[in-house]
Write a protein that holds these residues in place. Sequence first.
Motif, short mmCIF file in Angstrom:
data_model
loop_
_atom_site.label_atom_id
_atom_site.label_comp_id
_atom_site.label_asym_id
_atom_site.label_seq_id
_atom_site.Cartn_x
_atom_site.Cartn_y
_atom_site.Cartn_z
N TYR A 173 4.29 29.09 -4.66
CA TYR A 173 3.01 28.41 -4.50
C TYR A 173 3.14 27.05 -5.19
CZ TYR A 173 1.08 32.73 -2.77
OH TYR A 173 0.86 33.84 -2.02
N LEU A 174 2.62 26.04 -4.53
CA LEU A 174 2.86 24.68 -5.03
C LEU A 174 1.58 24.00 -5.51
CD1 LEU A 174 5.24 23.20 -2.29
CD2 LEU A 174 5.86 24.04 -4.56
N VAL A 175 1.76 23.09 -6.45
CA VAL A 175 0.71 22.12 -6.75
C VAL A 175 1.18 20.82 -6.09
CG1 VAL A 175 -0.51 20.82 -8.53
CG2 VAL A 175 0.16 23.20 -8.96
N ILE A 176 0.31 20.24 -5.27
CA ILE A 176 0.63 19.00 -4.56
C ILE A 176 -0.39 17.97 -5.01
CG2 ILE A 176 0.88 17.94 -2.27
CD1 ILE A 176 1.05 20.96 -1.24
N GLN A 177 0.10 16.92 -5.66
CA GLN A 177 -0.82 15.89 -6.17
C GLN A 177 -0.53 14.58 -5.45
OE1 GLN A 177 0.22 15.95 -10.31
NE2 GLN A 177 -1.27 17.54 -10.81
N SER A 178 -1.48 14.10 -4.68
CA SER A 178 -1.25 12.89 -3.89
C SER A 178 -2.22 11.79 -4.35
CB SER A 178 -1.48 13.23 -2.42
OG SER A 178 -0.89 12.28 -1.60
N HIS A 209 -1.66 27.76 -3.20
CA HIS A 209 -1.30 26.34 -3.18
C HIS A 209 -2.53 25.55 -3.64
CE1 HIS A 209 2.39 27.17 -1.06
NE2 HIS A 209 1.75 27.75 -0.06
N GLN A 210 -2.28 24.49 -4.39
CA GLN A 210 -3.40 23.61 -4.77
C GLN A 210 -3.04 22.19 -4.39
OE1 GLN A 210 -3.68 25.15 -8.97
NE2 GLN A 210 -5.87 24.81 -8.56
N VAL A 253 6.29 15.32 2.80
CA VAL A 253 7.50 15.87 3.47
C VAL A 253 8.76 15.37 2.75
CG1 VAL A 253 8.83 15.82 5.64
CG2 VAL A 253 6.34 16.16 5.70
N THR A 254 8.75 14.12 2.35
CA THR A 254 9.92 13.55 1.64
C THR A 254 10.11 14.25 0.29
OG1 THR A 254 9.46 11.44 2.71
CG2 THR A 254 10.91 11.37 0.79
N ALA A 255 9.00 14.47 -0.43
CA ALA A 255 9.10 15.14 -1.74
C ALA A 255 9.60 16.58 -1.57
CB ALA A 255 7.74 15.11 -2.44
N TYR A 256 9.07 17.27 -0.56
CA TYR A 256 9.45 18.68 -0.35
C TYR A 256 10.95 18.77 -0.03
CZ TYR A 256 8.89 23.59 0.97
OH TYR A 256 8.99 24.96 1.02
N MET A 278 0.87 -1.19 0.00
CA MET A 278 0.00 0.00 0.00
C MET A 278 0.90 1.24 0.00
SD MET A 278 -2.41 -1.41 2.99
CE MET A 278 -3.56 -0.05 3.15
N GLN A 279 0.49 2.26 -0.76
CA GLN A 279 1.38 3.43 -0.82
C GLN A 279 0.64 4.72 -1.16
OE1 GLN A 279 3.95 2.05 -4.08
NE2 GLN A 279 3.00 3.62 -5.37
N SER A 280 1.23 5.83 -0.70
CA SER A 280 0.81 7.16 -1.16
C SER A 280 1.94 7.69 -2.01
CB SER A 280 0.62 8.13 0.02
OG SER A 280 -0.41 7.71 0.85
N LYS A 281 1.56 8.24 -3.16
CA LYS A 281 2.56 8.82 -4.07
C LYS A 281 2.24 10.30 -4.18
CE LYS A 281 2.49 8.11 -8.63
NZ LYS A 281 2.58 7.39 -9.92
N THR A 282 3.20 11.16 -3.85
CA THR A 282 2.93 12.61 -3.88
C THR A 282 3.93 13.33 -4.77
OG1 THR A 282 1.95 12.53 -1.69
CG2 THR A 282 2.68 14.69 -2.45
N LYS A 283 3.35 14.10 -5.70
CA LYS A 283 4.19 14.88 -6.62
C LYS A 283 4.02 16.36 -6.27
CE LYS A 283 4.01 14.13 -11.17
NZ LYS A 283 3.45 14.18 -12.54
N ILE A 284 5.15 17.11 -6.26
CA ILE A 284 5.02 18.56 -6.05
C ILE A 284 5.75 19.33 -7.15
CG2 ILE A 284 4.79 18.37 -3.54
CD1 ILE A 284 7.59 19.49 -3.24
N PHE A 285 5.19 20.46 -7.50
CA PHE A 285 5.85 21.36 -8.44
C PHE A 285 5.30 22.77 -8.26
CE2 PHE A 285 2.42 19.08 -10.57
CZ PHE A 285 1.69 20.07 -11.21
N LYS A 286 6.03 23.75 -8.79
CA LYS A 286 5.64 25.14 -8.62
C LYS A 286 4.36 25.44 -9.41
CE LYS A 286 7.67 29.67 -8.93
NZ LYS A 286 8.85 30.47 -8.97
N ASN A 287 3.44 26.14 -8.75
CA ASN A 287 2.18 26.49 -9.41
C ASN A 287 2.38 27.72 -10.30
OD1 ASN A 287 -0.44 26.76 -10.15
ND2 ASN A 287 -1.29 26.71 -8.07
#
Length: 321
Positions: A86-91, A55-56, A112-115, A40-49
Amino acid sequence: MKETTAIAHPNFALVKYWGKKDSNQNRPAMSSISITVDSMQSKTKIFKNKLSNCHQFFINGKEETDLSRIYPSLFYLSEISKSDDYLVIQSENNFPTSSGLASSASGIASFVTAYDAHYDLNLEMSNKIEACILGSGSAPRSLIGGFVLMDHKNNYSCTQVLSKADWPVDVLICLASKETKKISSRQGMEISKRTSPLYQDWLCRNDKDISLALEAIKEKDMSRLENVTEENCNFMHEVMKTSKPPIIYMNEVTHSCVAEIENLRASGHKLFYTVDAGPQIKIICDPKSTNTIKDTIAQKTDVIDIIHTGLGGSPRIIDEN
Ligand code: DP6
C-alpha cells in the motif's frame, strides 16, 4: 524507508484531442500534438504506507478521498511490479490544479516515473504510455520534452518532433481565472461525443490538422503553425459550445486576450494562442517579442497572472535528501 520522487511538466496541445475512443480504457479517439513546458511542474513522492492498509493520495497536502483517477494506473503498474504494497502518494503542483493547466497530465506522468524507479522496473516506453493513459488521456505526452506527437493509429506512440534546442519558442500562460473547472474534460468529452452535431467533422479533420502541424513544426514556420493551432482550438471550442448542454470554458478575459493577440500580430509580432478545458490562454511566441506581449496583456486585460516559461524536457527522478 525508501522514498522516490519524480518531477514531470505539463503539456499543452496545439492539435487537440477531445473525445475518447472507449471510455473504459480512457483512450483518445484521435491523435494530438503538444508542447511540454518547463517551469511549471508536478512533483510526486511515493513510499510504502506503514500506517494503514490502504493507498493514500495527497494533492498539495490535502488527502483525496476519490482515488478513481490514480487507481487504474496504480493497478496496471502493480500487476507488473507484482507488489502488493500500500502506498502513500504525495503530489504537489507549483501552479493552479484542475483549472485547464494540465495538472492531471503532469501529475500522472510524475507518478508513473516515480513508480517505475521505486520498483526498479525499467519500463518500456509503451508500458509507461499505457500506465499514463489509464490516468489521463493527455498524460503520455508529458513523458517527452519539446514538441510531441501522440499517434492514436500507432498504439498512442509518443515521439518528439522537435526539442527545445531545435526551436526554443517561449510560452506565456495567462491566468484568466483560478477557479476549478465545473465540467471536467472527461465529462465534457462524453457530452460532446454524444450530442455535438460537429463531433464527426471534428474527428474527420484530425488527420489533416496533424499533418499540417507536423510540417509547420519541422519547418519552424510560426505563421503556418499559428493557422492550424488556432483553427484547431476554435473548432474544438465550437464542438464544446454546440454540445447539449453547451460547454463553455472561455470567459471574457480569454476573449480580451485573443483581441490583444490579434492587435500584437497586426503590429508585426510573431505569436499564437491555444485554450483548453478552462479559460486560461496559452501564448506561444518568438522570444524576441515575449516582453512586449507580456506587458501588453498585463496592461490591457484583466488577467490574474502570467507565467512565463519555455519548452521543457522529460520527467526526472530527484534526490530530496
Ligand atoms: C482539451 O487528457 O486532461 O486539454 O483523460 O480526463 O484526464 P482526462 O482528459 P485530458 O483531456 C485533455 C483535453 C484537452 C485537449 C488536449 O490536451 O489534447
